[in-house]
Design a protein around this motif. Structure first.
Motif, PDB file in Angstrom:
ATOM      1  N   THR A  78       0.798  -1.231   0.000  1.00  0.00           N
ATOM      2  CA  THR A  78       0.000   0.000   0.000  1.00  0.00           C
ATOM      3  C   THR A  78       0.828   1.277   0.000  1.00  0.00           C
ATOM      4  O   THR A  78       0.525   2.213  -0.741  1.00  0.00           O
ATOM      5  N   PHE A 102      -5.637  -4.994  -4.870  1.00  0.00           N
ATOM      6  CA  PHE A 102      -6.766  -5.476  -4.092  1.00  0.00           C
ATOM      7  C   PHE A 102      -6.524  -6.925  -3.642  1.00  0.00           C
ATOM      8  O   PHE A 102      -6.675  -7.265  -2.463  1.00  0.00           O
ATOM      9  N   PHE A 106      -5.540  -7.942   0.376  1.00  0.00           N
ATOM     10  CA  PHE A 106      -6.444  -8.794   1.150  1.00  0.00           C
ATOM     11  C   PHE A 106      -5.827 -10.156   1.426  1.00  0.00           C
ATOM     12  O   PHE A 106      -6.066 -10.751   2.485  1.00  0.00           O
ATOM     13  N   HIS A 177     -10.523   6.384  -1.632  1.00  0.00           N
ATOM     14  CA  HIS A 177      -9.646   5.648  -0.722  1.00  0.00           C
ATOM     15  C   HIS A 177      -8.220   5.833  -1.222  1.00  0.00           C
ATOM     16  O   HIS A 177      -8.000   6.391  -2.297  1.00  0.00           O
ATOM     17  N   ASP A 181     -10.112  -1.035  -2.609  1.00  0.00           N
ATOM     18  CA  ASP A 181     -10.807  -1.753  -1.551  1.00  0.00           C
ATOM     19  C   ASP A 181     -12.086  -2.358  -2.112  1.00  0.00           C
ATOM     20  O   ASP A 181     -12.727  -1.786  -3.000  1.00  0.00           O
ATOM     21  N   SER A 182     -12.486  -3.504  -1.569  1.00  0.00           N
ATOM     22  CA  SER A 182     -13.672  -4.200  -2.074  1.00  0.00           C
ATOM     23  C   SER A 182     -14.930  -3.362  -1.916  1.00  0.00           C
ATOM     24  O   SER A 182     -15.777  -3.321  -2.813  1.00  0.00           O
ATOM     25  N   THR A 273     -12.660   5.176   7.713  1.00  0.00           N
ATOM     26  CA  THR A 273     -12.171   3.921   7.140  1.00  0.00           C
ATOM     27  C   THR A 273     -10.740   4.071   6.644  1.00  0.00           C
ATOM     28  O   THR A 273      -9.913   3.162   6.810  1.00  0.00           O
ATOM     29  N   LYS A 274     -10.429   5.216   6.047  1.00  0.00           N
ATOM     30  CA  LYS A 274      -9.059   5.450   5.577  1.00  0.00           C
ATOM     31  C   LYS A 274      -8.078   5.440   6.747  1.00  0.00           C
ATOM     32  O   LYS A 274      -7.000   4.834   6.653  1.00  0.00           O
ATOM     33  N   THR A 277      -7.749   1.832   8.115  1.00  0.00           N
ATOM     34  CA  THR A 277      -6.959   1.022   7.177  1.00  0.00           C
ATOM     35  C   THR A 277      -5.491   1.408   7.230  1.00  0.00           C
ATOM     36  O   THR A 277      -4.608   0.544   7.193  1.00  0.00           O
ATOM     37  N   SER A 281      -2.472  -1.225   8.242  1.00  0.00           N
ATOM     38  CA  SER A 281      -1.659  -1.581   7.077  1.00  0.00           C
ATOM     39  C   SER A 281      -0.286  -0.917   7.070  1.00  0.00           C
ATOM     40  O   SER A 281       0.623  -1.398   6.385  1.00  0.00           O
TER      41      SER A 281
END
Length: 313
Positions: A78, A102, A106, A177, A181-182, A273-274, A277, A281
Motif C-alpha cells: 500500500t 486489491f 487482502f 480511498h 478496496d472491495s 475507514t481510511k 486502514t 496496514s
C-alpha cells in the motif's frame, strides 16, 4: 465500448487523503519515514534471528522471522502507491493494477490472521504443554504452519476478487480511498450485484472471526495456566512474553474489526475507514517490531551479540 470482461472502466482514480499542498508534503515525508523504518526494523529482526544460533532453532523465532517478512510485504502493498499518489495527486491506476493491489492486500491480511493464529498456538503449547512443546513444535511443523498460512492466505480471496473483476463499472471511476478496496469497488459497480456483497462479507468476516476465536481460546488457556503459576518466576516471565503477542493481536484485530462497526456509507465513515486502514496496514507493521523487541530479552541479547561481532571485525 465494453471491454471483454464486461467493464467500461479501464482506469481508476484513487482520491487518497483530502489535504492541501502543504498537508500533502507533510504526509509524504511522514510516510517515507514510516515506510523506511518499518522495512529496517523488520529486516533487522530477520537478520538477528537468522544469524543467531540460539534464536534460529526456536519455534517462536522461526515464526517471528517469517512474520517480519510478511509485515514487510504487507506495508509494501500500500505505502509505495500511496507515496506516488501524494507526489502526483490525481494519478490513475489501471484496472488490472487496481485488482492486483486489491488481491495482494487482502491476501496478505488473511495471511497475517493465520500467522497470528500460528503464533498463538506456539505460545499455548509452550506454556500449557511445556513437556511436549519442542516435540510438537518441531522445525518441520513450524515450516508447515508457515507454508499453510501463505498458501491458504493467497487462495482464500481468489474467488471474491475474480467475481468483482467481472462486474460492469459503467459509472464513476473515482475510488474514495488510498487503495483499491472491495467496498469502494462494489460501490462503483453497476447493479444488479446479486449476492456478491454478502459473499465477500462472509469470506472476510469468517476468516477474521474464526482466527480471532482461535486466538482468544488459545490465550485464555495461556492466561489460566499463568494465573495458576503466578506465584513462581515462570508465571511472571510467561506473562511478560505473552503480553507482547497480545499487544500485536489487539492492535491488528481491534482495527480490522472496527472496519465492520457501523454503516458502510457516508463521508465521515469513509474518512474514518481510511484512518483505520492506514493504522493496520502501515502503522501496526512499524510498531510490531518495537513491541516484540523492547520486551524480549532474547532478541535484545541477540542484538548485543551482533553489535559485538561487528565491533570485533
Amino acid at each position: 465500448m465494453e471491454l471483454l470482461n464486461g467493464t467500461t472502466v479501464q482506469d481508476f482514480i484513487l482520491v487518497g487523503f483530502r489535504v492541501g499542498p502543504q498537508g500533502r508534503l507533510l504526509l509524504l515525508a511522514l510516510f517515507i519515514v514510516v515506510y523506511t523504518l518499518t522495512l529496517a526494523e523488520n529486516f533487522l529482526i530477520i537478520m538477528l534471528i537468522v544469524q543467531d544460533d540460539s534464536l534460529s532453532c526456536l519455534p517462536m523465532y522461526i515464526l517471528l522471522s517469517h512474520f517480519s517478512w510478511l509485515e514487510m510485504c504487507y506495508v509494501s502493498a500500500t505505502v509505495p502507491r500511496m507515496l506516488f499518489d501524494l507526489s502526483f495527486p490525481g494519478g490513475l491506476i489501471s484496472f488490472h493494477a487496481c485488482f492486483l493491489q486489491f488481491y495482494i492486500f487482502f491476501s496478505l491480511g488473511t495471511t497475517e490472521c493465520l500467522f497470528l493464529s500460528a503464533m498463538a498456538l506456539d505460545r499455548y503449547l509452550a506454556i500449557c504443554c511445556p513437556l511436549r512443546y519442542l516435540q510438537i513444535m518441531s522445525r518441520d511443523f513450524c515450516h508447515t504452519l508457515v507454508v499453510l498460512s501463505w498458501v491458504v492466505g493467497f487462495l482464500w480471496y481468489i474467488t471474491p476478487v475474480f467475481l468483482i473483476s467481472r462486474l460492469s463499472f459503467c459509472g464513476s471511476n473515482i475510488l474514495n480511498h488510498f487503495l483499491c478496496d472491495s467496498g469502494q469497488l462494489l460501490a462503483l459497480a453497476c447493479p444488479p450485484l446479486g449476492y456478491l456483497p454478502l459473499f465477500c462479507y462472509i469470506a472476510t468476516s469468517s476468516m477474521i472471526l474464526a482466527t480471532c476465536l482461535f486466538i482468544v481460546v488459545s490465550y485464555a488457556g495461556v492466561v489460566f495456566t499463568l494465573v495458576k503459576a503466578s506465584g513462581q518466576n515462570t508465571g511472571i516471565k510467561g506473562f511478560s512474553t505473552v503480553s507482547s503477542h497480545l499487544a500485536v493481536v489487539t492492535m491488528f484485530y481491534g482495527s480490522v474489526v472496527a472496519m465492520y462497526i457501523g454503516g458502510r456509507s457516508g463521508e465521515s465513515h469513509t474518512e474514518n475507514t481510511k484512518v483505520i486502514t492506514l493504522f493496520y496496514s502501515a502503522i501496526a507493521p512499524l510498531l510490531n517490531p518495537l513491541i516484540y523487541c523492547l520486551r524480549n530479552d532474547q532478541v535484545k541479547g541477540a542484538l548485543v551479540r551482533f553489535l559485538r561481532r561487528k565491533r570485533d571485525i
